[in-house]
Design an enzyme around this catalytic site. Structure first.
Site, PDB file in Angstrom:
ATOM      1  N   ASP A  66     -27.676   0.062 -62.212  1.00 49.66           N
ATOM      2  CA  ASP A  66     -28.423   1.316 -62.149  1.00 49.66           C
ATOM      3  C   ASP A  66     -28.554   1.825 -60.714  1.00 49.66           C
ATOM      4  OD1 ASP A  66     -28.703   1.282 -64.871  1.00 49.66           O
ATOM      5  OD2 ASP A  66     -30.739   0.454 -64.854  1.00 49.66           O
ATOM      6  N   ASN A 137     -34.921   9.141 -60.306  1.00 48.84           N
ATOM      7  CA  ASN A 137     -35.968   8.319 -60.925  1.00 48.84           C
ATOM      8  C   ASN A 137     -37.370   8.697 -60.459  1.00 48.84           C
ATOM      9  OD1 ASN A 137     -34.666   6.702 -62.755  1.00 48.84           O
ATOM     10  ND2 ASN A 137     -34.617   4.873 -61.475  1.00 48.84           N
ATOM     11  N   ASP A 138     -37.612   8.507 -59.156  1.00 46.87           N
ATOM     12  CA  ASP A 138     -38.994   8.674 -58.694  1.00 46.87           C
ATOM     13  C   ASP A 138     -39.100   8.921 -57.199  1.00 46.87           C
ATOM     14  OD1 ASP A 138     -38.592   5.997 -57.662  1.00 46.87           O
ATOM     15  OD2 ASP A 138     -39.166   5.226 -59.619  1.00 46.87           O
ATOM     16  N   ARG A 165     -57.797   6.258 -54.627  1.00 46.09           N
ATOM     17  CA  ARG A 165     -57.756   5.121 -53.702  1.00 46.09           C
ATOM     18  C   ARG A 165     -56.879   4.065 -54.364  1.00 46.09           C
ATOM     19  NH1 ARG A 165     -60.291   5.345 -49.204  1.00 46.09           N
ATOM     20  NH2 ARG A 165     -61.925   6.911 -48.914  1.00 46.09           N
ATOM     21  N   ASP A 167     -52.827   1.600 -53.782  1.00 46.14           N
ATOM     22  CA  ASP A 167     -51.772   1.118 -52.889  1.00 46.14           C
ATOM     23  C   ASP A 167     -50.628   2.118 -52.769  1.00 46.14           C
ATOM     24  OD1 ASP A 167     -53.163  -1.174 -52.425  1.00 46.14           O
ATOM     25  OD2 ASP A 167     -51.861  -2.502 -53.585  1.00 46.14           O
ATOM     26  N   ALA A 179     -38.694   2.861 -65.001  1.00 44.45           N
ATOM     27  CA  ALA A 179     -38.435   2.106 -63.774  1.00 44.45           C
ATOM     28  C   ALA A 179     -39.763   1.659 -63.149  1.00 44.45           C
ATOM     29  CB  ALA A 179     -37.593   2.962 -62.822  1.00 44.45           C
ATOM     30  N   SER A 181     -42.464   3.206 -62.354  1.00 43.34           N
ATOM     31  CA  SER A 181     -43.666   3.724 -63.017  1.00 43.34           C
ATOM     32  C   SER A 181     -44.088   2.845 -64.188  1.00 43.34           C
ATOM     33  CB  SER A 181     -43.417   5.162 -63.491  1.00 43.34           C
ATOM     34  OG  SER A 181     -44.508   5.646 -64.235  1.00 43.34           O
ATOM     35  N   MET A 182     -43.119   2.420 -64.996  1.00 44.38           N
ATOM     36  CA  MET A 182     -43.439   1.563 -66.142  1.00 44.38           C
ATOM     37  C   MET A 182     -44.032   0.235 -65.674  1.00 44.38           C
ATOM     38  SD  MET A 182     -40.940   0.088 -69.155  1.00 44.38           S
ATOM     39  CE  MET A 182     -40.234  -1.159 -68.063  1.00 44.38           C
ATOM     40  N   SER A 183     -43.469  -0.329 -64.606  1.00 46.79           N
ATOM     41  CA  SER A 183     -43.975  -1.599 -64.075  1.00 46.79           C
ATOM     42  C   SER A 183     -45.404  -1.460 -63.564  1.00 46.79           C
ATOM     43  CB  SER A 183     -43.065  -2.095 -62.942  1.00 46.79           C
ATOM     44  OG  SER A 183     -41.765  -2.353 -63.421  1.00 46.79           O
TER      45      SER A 183
END
Length: 285
Positions: A66, A137-138, A165, A167, A179, A181-183
């Site tokens: 990918d 993707n992001d 607030r 990370d 990708a 986001s899902m994690s």
């Protein structure tokens, strides 16, 4: 007809497939040209920098996972991309190694179909102009090495959404929803959905959840912190470091990605086989 070929040169199997592909293309009388690094590893004199490849070919072939497909897509402009999976997951790459010749032949004959994918465009004002970056993707802004928890201020069409607030913040397309986001706890979104998802990374608030918005929205993000530098990543590549309160604008790009579709591949089946979606422990399904 001429193909631009991009290889994941760290995978010996991808190099082997590329050699077989070249022999097959030459036997068919079809032209090809490699991305520079791929050409060096394969020992071919037919090469061009990846930034120029789209002006010298009619379609792309990506041999890798990918990540290789994302790299290829960033430079394909509107040319069709054939993704051959020689990677670990192969969620975006449509074709197996065994399907490579059939897929390429369909492109040669013009009998292929396309999956059109939306891209994100991230822009940052710099020196009187806008630096622009694309992502399939992001787009991710992270706290990096900043030792405390910064606030990520997000506006939609100029209106305040919230101050997170956390990370970091992920802005993902429907393609990228499976990708990073899902994690980070974001939802899976069907690929052709006209939406983006905003997913906070490790938010310091129990009430904060990902939010799905129309892909027509214009998203503005800034990092509220007294000091520090904050990485701006597009599809996993560092694009620049951001200063506190430096504004990033993310919107739908006018440039679409055209992936050659595998008509024998069903998205729901991909979820089940690649992500083990809905599979119970010890289930034979």
């Amino acid at each position: 007809m001429k193909f631009g070929i991009v290889i994941n040169v760290s995978r010996e199997r991808a190099l082997e497939l590329a050699r077989k592909l070249v022999s097959w293309l030459e036997a068919q009388g079809i032209g090809y040209i490699f991305e520079t690094l791929s050409a060096e590893r394969i020992g071919s004199a037919l090469s061009a920098p990846i930034e120029e490849l789209n002006t010298q070919c009619d379609a792309f072939i990506s041999l890798g996972g990918d990540g290789t497909l994302l790299f290829t897509s960033q430079h394909s402009v509107t040319k069709p991309v054939v993704g051959i999976n020689v990677g670990y997951l192969g969620f975006l790459t449509e074709f197996t190694q065994e399907e490579m010749f059939d897929a390429v032949e369909k492109v040669i004959k013009g009998t292929y179909t396309i999956h059109t994918r939306t891209q994100l465009e991230a822009s940052v004002p710099a020196d009187g102009r806008n630096e622009q970056f694309l992502a399939l993707n992001d787009v991710v802004i992270e706290k990096g090495t900043y030792p405390r928890i910064p606030a990520f201020v997000i506006k939609l069409d100029g209106e305040l959404l919230s101050s997170y607030r956390a990370d970091g913040i992920i802005i993902a397309t429907s393609t990228g929803s499976t990708a990073y986001s899902m994690s980070a706890g974001g939802p899976i979104i069907a690929p052709k959905s006209s939406v983006f998802v905003i997913t906070p990374i490790c938010p310091h608030m129990l009430t904060v959840r990902p939010i799905v918005i129309s892909d027509e929205k214009i998203i503005e993000i800034s990092v509220e912190a007294p000091d520090g530098e904050f990485p701006l990543n597009c599809d996993g590549h560092l694009r620049r470091m951001l200063e506190p309160m430096e504004r990033v604008t993310v919107r739908k790009s006018i440039r679409l990605i055209n992936l050659v579709a595998n008509e024998n591949r069903d998205y729901c089946e991909v979820l089940r086989t690649k992500l083990l979606w809905g599979r119970e422990h010890n289930s034979g399904l």
